[in-house]
Design a protein around this motif. Structure first.
Motif, mmCIF file in Angstrom:
data_model
loop_
_atom_site.group_PDB
_atom_site.id
_atom_site.type_symbol
_atom_site.label_atom_id
_atom_site.label_comp_id
_atom_site.label_asym_id
_atom_site.label_seq_id
_atom_site.Cartn_x
_atom_site.Cartn_y
_atom_site.Cartn_z
ATOM 1 N N GLN A 205 42.794 37.520 34.362
ATOM 2 C CA GLN A 205 42.864 37.593 32.924
ATOM 3 C C GLN A 205 43.966 36.582 32.476
ATOM 4 O O GLN A 205 45.060 36.909 32.592
ATOM 5 N N ASP A 231 38.846 34.663 30.194
ATOM 6 C CA ASP A 231 38.396 36.400 30.419
ATOM 7 C C ASP A 231 37.422 36.377 31.486
ATOM 8 O O ASP A 231 36.614 35.674 32.002
ATOM 9 N N HIS A 233 35.153 39.885 32.905
ATOM 10 C CA HIS A 233 35.027 41.212 32.951
ATOM 11 C C HIS A 233 34.285 41.843 34.125
ATOM 12 O O HIS A 233 33.277 41.316 34.680
ATOM 13 N N GLY A 234 35.238 42.432 35.112
ATOM 14 C CA GLY A 234 34.771 42.913 36.315
ATOM 15 C C GLY A 234 35.535 42.112 37.339
ATOM 16 O O GLY A 234 36.451 41.345 37.035
ATOM 17 N N GLU A 235 35.229 42.150 38.684
ATOM 18 C CA GLU A 235 35.767 41.679 39.796
ATOM 19 C C GLU A 235 34.829 41.257 40.635
ATOM 20 O O GLU A 235 33.751 42.060 40.964
ATOM 21 N N THR A 239 30.898 37.359 39.732
ATOM 22 C CA THR A 239 31.706 37.805 38.387
ATOM 23 C C THR A 239 31.781 36.306 37.627
ATOM 24 O O THR A 239 32.105 35.624 38.200
ATOM 25 N N ARG A 241 33.868 34.231 35.031
ATOM 26 C CA ARG A 241 35.047 33.984 34.253
ATOM 27 C C ARG A 241 34.767 32.861 33.112
ATOM 28 O O ARG A 241 34.407 31.794 33.509
#
Length: 356
Positions: A205, A231, A233-235, A239, A241
């Motif tokens: 992030q 940003d 959301h999740g990993e 995922t 970015r």
């Protein structure tokens, strides 16, 4: 002595003309008088520049796109070579042409041409700055070659016409060659006084990037957008970015390797329309016709003092005909970007480590 005397006289008259112009309103007649007084100097410059502008329009004309390409040896090397040559051919040839003058005239004509492309919005500042070294070098070589033709008395219309049409002959021939994609990997590293766990969390992030956090960058200075946030959301693998830059630029990085705290790799996905036309010139646009980024990622290694060696890799593709120069500038752009991002990661991770 006559040459020196006449030269001094012309200089005095020129200076007197400037003083006189300061005392009278500038008008069309004043401008025309100034032009005719200096046409010996201006004619070669404008002749070379106008010739270059004509070629620039022709190389981007849709009806000729199957034969002529802007990002090609024909336009980026042969065209400035001929611009410099045409400018020198148009000089006053009553006296022997010195090498220094030929180089100066050809370089000045090329600078007028480049400035005109920016003013007429034919090219962006970034594009012109990137090609300026090649343009100026090729123009001066062309000027030097034209000088040799002049010294040997070969300044017929046929000779000048041959130089003028040379880019239009080379362009279609070059277009018949198969375009081979060149891929390059750029790698940069930085030492950070923070453990890999803290550094890794800063990578996932990256919010609210201030311009002062990125430090000085030549490419940002000439108009390349700066990153403003990334940003996720999740990993884990799969995922997405989302990287956001100035001028409404955004693209995606799809995670392919997630090994906290030692590796985060991704492949780039640049959806259509994610890079606005006014953000980057189409000739240098990532994900465009000539250049694109493929994949990249971060690798982290724990150092003996408990810190982190952070390495950033990016692989890009160059599909232009000008492989050597395109690769050179692609590497420079990415090294510059890597330096800004790695510096940002170091400052944020070290601040987070001290606050932990």
């Amino acid at each position: 002595m006559p040459d020196i005397t006449s030269g001094i006289r012309r200089s005095l008259l020129f200076r007197e003309g400037i003083v006189a112009c300061e005392n009278v309103p500038f008008s069309n007649s004043t401008m025309m008088t100034w032009f005719f007084n200096n046409k010996r100097v201006l004619t070669p410059l404008f002749a070379g520049a106008l010739y270059g502008l004509l070629l620039r329009i022709m190389f981007d004309w849709k009806l000729l796109n199957d034969f002529l390409q802007i990002v090609s040896t024909a336009f980026l090397v042969v065209t400035p070579f001929c611009v410099g040559a045409i400018a020198v051919f148009m000089t006053d040839q009553e006296q022997p042409l010195a090498v220094r003058r030929a180089l100066r005239v050809s370089a000045q004509a090329m600078m007028v041409f480049m400035l005109a492309m920016i003013v007429l919005v034919l090219e962006g500042v970034i594009c012109v700055v990137l090609v300026a070294p090649v343009f100026l070098a090729a123009a001066m070589v062309g000027g030097a070659v034209a000088r040799l033709f002049i010294l040997h008395g070969n300044t017929s219309r046929g000779t000048i016409s041959a130089f003028a049409i040379l880019p239009l002959l080379v362009g279609p021939l070059e277009g018949t060659l198969d375009t081979v994609q060149s891929e390059q990997v750029i790698v940069d590293s930085i030492r950070i006084a923070a453990p890999p766990e803290i550094v890794f969390d800063q990578l996932a992030q990256v919010r609210d990037i201030r311009p002062d956090e990125l430090g000085f960058s030549f490419l940002h200075l000439i108009g390349l957008p700066r990153p403003v946030a990334a940003d996720m959301h999740g990993e884990g693998s799969g995922t997405v970015r989302v990287s956001r830059w100035e001028k409404n630029v955004r693209f995606e990085e799809v995670i392919t390797t997630w090994n906290r705290p030692y590796a985060m790799h991704y492949r780039f996905h640049i959806p259509p329309g994610s890079i606005p036309r006014d953000a980057l010139d189409r000739h240098v646009e990532m994900g465009g016709e000539y250049f694109t980024v493929i994949d990249g990622g971060y690798d982290l290694a724990r150092t003996s003092d408990g810190g982190t060696l952070l390495t950033l890799r990016t692989r890009f593709a160059n599909r232009s005909q000008l492989k050597l120069y395109g690769n050179l500038w692609g590497k420079m752009v990415l090294h510059d970007f890597h330096g800004s991002i790695l510096g940002l990661m170091r400052s944020r991770a070290e601040a987070a480590s001290k606050g932990a």
